[in-house]
Design a protein around this motif. Structure first.
Motif, PDB file in Angstrom:
ATOM      1  N   VAL A 139       0.838  -1.208   0.000  1.00 59.79           N
ATOM      2  CA  VAL A 139       0.000   0.000   0.000  1.00 59.79           C
ATOM      3  C   VAL A 139       0.869   1.252   0.000  1.00 59.79           C
ATOM      4  CG1 VAL A 139      -1.606   1.349   1.390  1.00 59.79           C
ATOM      5  CG2 VAL A 139      -2.015  -1.088   1.039  1.00 59.79           C
ATOM      6  N   ILE A 140       1.890   1.260   0.853  1.00 64.47           N
ATOM      7  CA  ILE A 140       2.777   2.420   0.919  1.00 64.47           C
ATOM      8  C   ILE A 140       3.507   2.610  -0.404  1.00 64.47           C
ATOM      9  CG2 ILE A 140       4.828   3.360   2.044  1.00 64.47           C
ATOM     10  CD1 ILE A 140       3.899   2.074   4.629  1.00 64.47           C
ATOM     11  N   ALA A 161       6.356   2.941  15.360  1.00 63.78           N
ATOM     12  CA  ALA A 161       7.714   2.582  14.957  1.00 63.78           C
ATOM     13  C   ALA A 161       7.696   1.672  13.729  1.00 63.78           C
ATOM     14  CB  ALA A 161       8.438   1.905  16.118  1.00 63.78           C
ATOM     15  N   LEU A 162       6.719   0.752  13.642  1.00 61.73           N
ATOM     16  CA  LEU A 162       6.616  -0.138  12.492  1.00 61.73           C
ATOM     17  C   LEU A 162       6.340   0.648  11.207  1.00 61.73           C
ATOM     18  CD1 LEU A 162       4.521  -3.053  14.067  1.00 61.73           C
ATOM     19  CD2 LEU A 162       6.962  -3.059  13.519  1.00 61.73           C
ATOM     20  N   LEU A 163       5.475   1.645  11.319  1.00 59.79           N
ATOM     21  CA  LEU A 163       5.173   2.473  10.153  1.00 59.79           C
ATOM     22  C   LEU A 163       6.358   3.349   9.774  1.00 59.79           C
ATOM     23  CD1 LEU A 163       1.510   3.532  10.999  1.00 59.79           C
ATOM     24  CD2 LEU A 163       2.232   2.056   9.120  1.00 59.79           C
ATOM     25  N   ALA A 164       7.058   3.871  10.766  1.00 58.03           N
ATOM     26  CA  ALA A 164       8.214   4.732  10.491  1.00 58.03           C
ATOM     27  C   ALA A 164       9.317   3.967   9.776  1.00 58.03           C
ATOM     28  CB  ALA A 164       8.733   5.329  11.785  1.00 58.03           C
ATOM     29  N   ALA A 165       9.445   2.662  10.082  1.00 61.22           N
ATOM     30  CA  ALA A 165      10.474   1.850   9.435  1.00 61.22           C
ATOM     31  C   ALA A 165      10.203   1.678   7.943  1.00 61.22           C
ATOM     32  CB  ALA A 165      10.553   0.488  10.112  1.00 61.22           C
ATOM     33  N   GLN A 166       8.955   1.834   7.514  1.00 61.48           N
ATOM     34  CA  GLN A 166       8.598   1.679   6.113  1.00 61.48           C
ATOM     35  C   GLN A 166       8.509   3.006   5.378  1.00 61.48           C
ATOM     36  OE1 GLN A 166       5.342  -1.340   5.550  1.00 61.48           O
ATOM     37  NE2 GLN A 166       5.215  -1.233   7.785  1.00 61.48           N
ATOM     38  N   ALA A 167       8.720   4.108   6.110  1.00 63.89           N
ATOM     39  CA  ALA A 167       8.625   5.447   5.512  1.00 63.89           C
ATOM     40  C   ALA A 167      10.014   6.042   5.355  1.00 63.89           C
ATOM     41  CB  ALA A 167       7.745   6.337   6.386  1.00 63.89           C
TER      42      ALA A 167
END
Length: 466
Positions: free
Chosen positions: A363-364, A388-394
């Motif tokens: 999705v990202i 933190a999980l989302l930040a790792a993918q951004a």
């Protein structure tokens, strides 16, 4: 803390200092009112030697008298004199109690001895002073008469009998209240400095610069109307809060300027720091500036974006992640041109598992390709691991820090949470700062700079602007 820090503490904690001063003044006034008035009566005595006819002998006698006066001043406040006065005047009080009322002093290089007696009754103070003087004259004669002699070598003579005091010597209201004021100000200043020292909340940009290895992109000044009007689209074009987000938008462009498609996570240390409204308003400001923006509601536990933007919340990110709807159909348009929103959808029982899944990564990646900027409103970092999980993918995290609430330890732990998953904060947003900056860094002033109202050229009352 340097001198400027102390002055800032005194300026910002003036209420505490004033409260301490008022309390000590009130205590001093209460003590003054309840204190029993004390009157003082004094008698003066002259100490001299006897039988000195020769000049040399007279000089030696004078020096001897000077030495004796110092001893006599100490004897006057002793128990023996008090005992004799009690017996002579037939008093009801004890010798120790009377001794505490007697004081004696002598001027330097003189043979003048002053006896002072304090008492709540001015007449009684005078009677006691005369009684002490009388007893002491006889006591000196007894002490200074050599064995086998009839005459003392030194005598004490009363030269000024005690007089009746007309006004009390204590309490002194002006002095007591003045001392209470000074003591209160000192205690207040000490309490203010102590409280500032123990207060670990973030109150200056300088503190943030020392804690976070990322630039401060801007500060959003506190606005009491933000509860009722959280979005900048409801504000006047030149409102200070709206201008703050335009400044934030401009500064955000300097982060990785060569990249054409960016993904940022907006998060905070704890709930209540304003991350969701910051994310929504930043998205609106970016769309207003001509960017193609999508706002993703990544907070699957307490979603608020759909409520603020008045969008459908039942269909969104979770619907796409579980494969019930394609991404393009789940994205909703808004009234602001250039801004699309992917709401959270139904609240799942396992948010962390969904956010770290390969579907979320897909999705990202799809949103990155389709939009200039992807903003993800993520949960706070300390309570849960979702942010933190989302930040790792951004491309990085925009850390929202609330002025006067977020502590230094919380910010430090939030940065550590990001670094633990290989992510990092790329910028800090200082939220709810005072209308006037306290540290001189130029953030959070909230001045506003709207055009002046236009006036008719034919209006004779119009001001002429040069």
């Amino acid at each position: 803390m340097d001198l400027r820090d102390y002055l800032r503490v005194l300026r910002t904690r003036w209420v505490l200092i004033a409260a301490c001063a008022l309390v000590t003044i009130a205590i001093a006034a209460l003590i003054t009112v309840r204190a029993t008035p004390q009157y003082a009566s004094s008698a003066r005595m002259f100490v001299s030697t006897q039988g000195s006819t020769d000049d040399a002998q007279a000089n030696q006698g004078g020096q001897f008298s000077l030495q004796r006066v110092k001893s006599y001043a100490d004897l006057l406040t002793g128990q023996e004199i008090a005992r004799r006065v009690v017996e002579d005047l037939k008093l009801d009080e004890s010798p120790s109690a009377l001794a505490s009322q007697i004081s004696a002093s002598s001027k330097l290089d003189t043979v003048i001895l002053t006896i002072t007696v304090t008492d709540p009754d001015p007449a009684r103070a005078r009677m006691l002073a005369d009684g002490v003087a009388k007893v002491f004259v006889a006591y000196v004669a007894e002490l200074e008469t050599p064995p086998g002699k009839d005459e003392a070598t030194i005598k004490a003579t009363v030269v000024d009998p005690a007089s009746k005091a007309s006004s009390p010597i204590s309490p002194q209201p002006v002095r007591n209240i003045g001392l209470g004021l000074i003591l209160g100000l000192l205690l207040g200043a000490g309490a203010a400095v102590l409280r500032e020292t123990l207060d670990t909340t973030i109150k200056s940009s300088r503190q943030l610069e020392e804690l976070v290895p990322a630039p401060i992109l801007g500060a959003i000044s506190y606005d009491s109307a933000a509860v009722d009007t959280p979005l900048i689209t409801s504000l006047d074009t030149y409102a200070p809060r709206a201008e703050s987000f335009r400044v934030l938008r401009t500064n955000l462009q300097f982060i990785d300027p060569d990249a054409h498609h960016k993904v940022f996570v907006v998060t905070s240390s704890l709930p209540g720091e304003g991350k969701t409204t910051t994310a929504a308003n930043l998205a609106l400001a970016l769309a207003e500036g001509g960017e193609k923006v999508v706002l993703v509601e990544g907070d699957l536990r307490r979603p608020k974006v759909a409520e603020y933007l008045r969008l459908e919340s039942s269909v969104g990110l979770t619907t796409v992640l579980i494969g019930k709807l394609v991404l393009e159909d789940a994205i909703q348009s808004t009234a602001s041109e250039g801004l699309a929103v992917l709401t959270s959808g139904s609240t799942p029982p396992n948010p962390a598992e969904l956010l770290k899944s390969s579907s979320m990564a897909a999705v990202i990646a799809s949103l990155r390709e389709a939009y200039d900027i992807v903003l993800i409103d993520a949960p706070p970092l300390l309570p849960v691991t979702d942010g933190a999980l989302l930040a790792a993918q951004a491309d990085g995290a925009l850390l929202v820090v609330r002025h006067g609430k977020t502590t230094t330890d919380q910010v430090t732990l939030a940065v550590e949470r990001l670094e633990a998953v290989g992510a990092a904060p790329v910028g800090v947003i200082f939220n709810m700062t005072p209308a006037k900056s306290r540290d001189g860094y130029g953030y959070g002033y909230g001045y506003g700079y709207a055009p002046e109202p236009s006036t008719s050229r034919n209006d004779p009352n119009a001001d002429t602007v040069i």
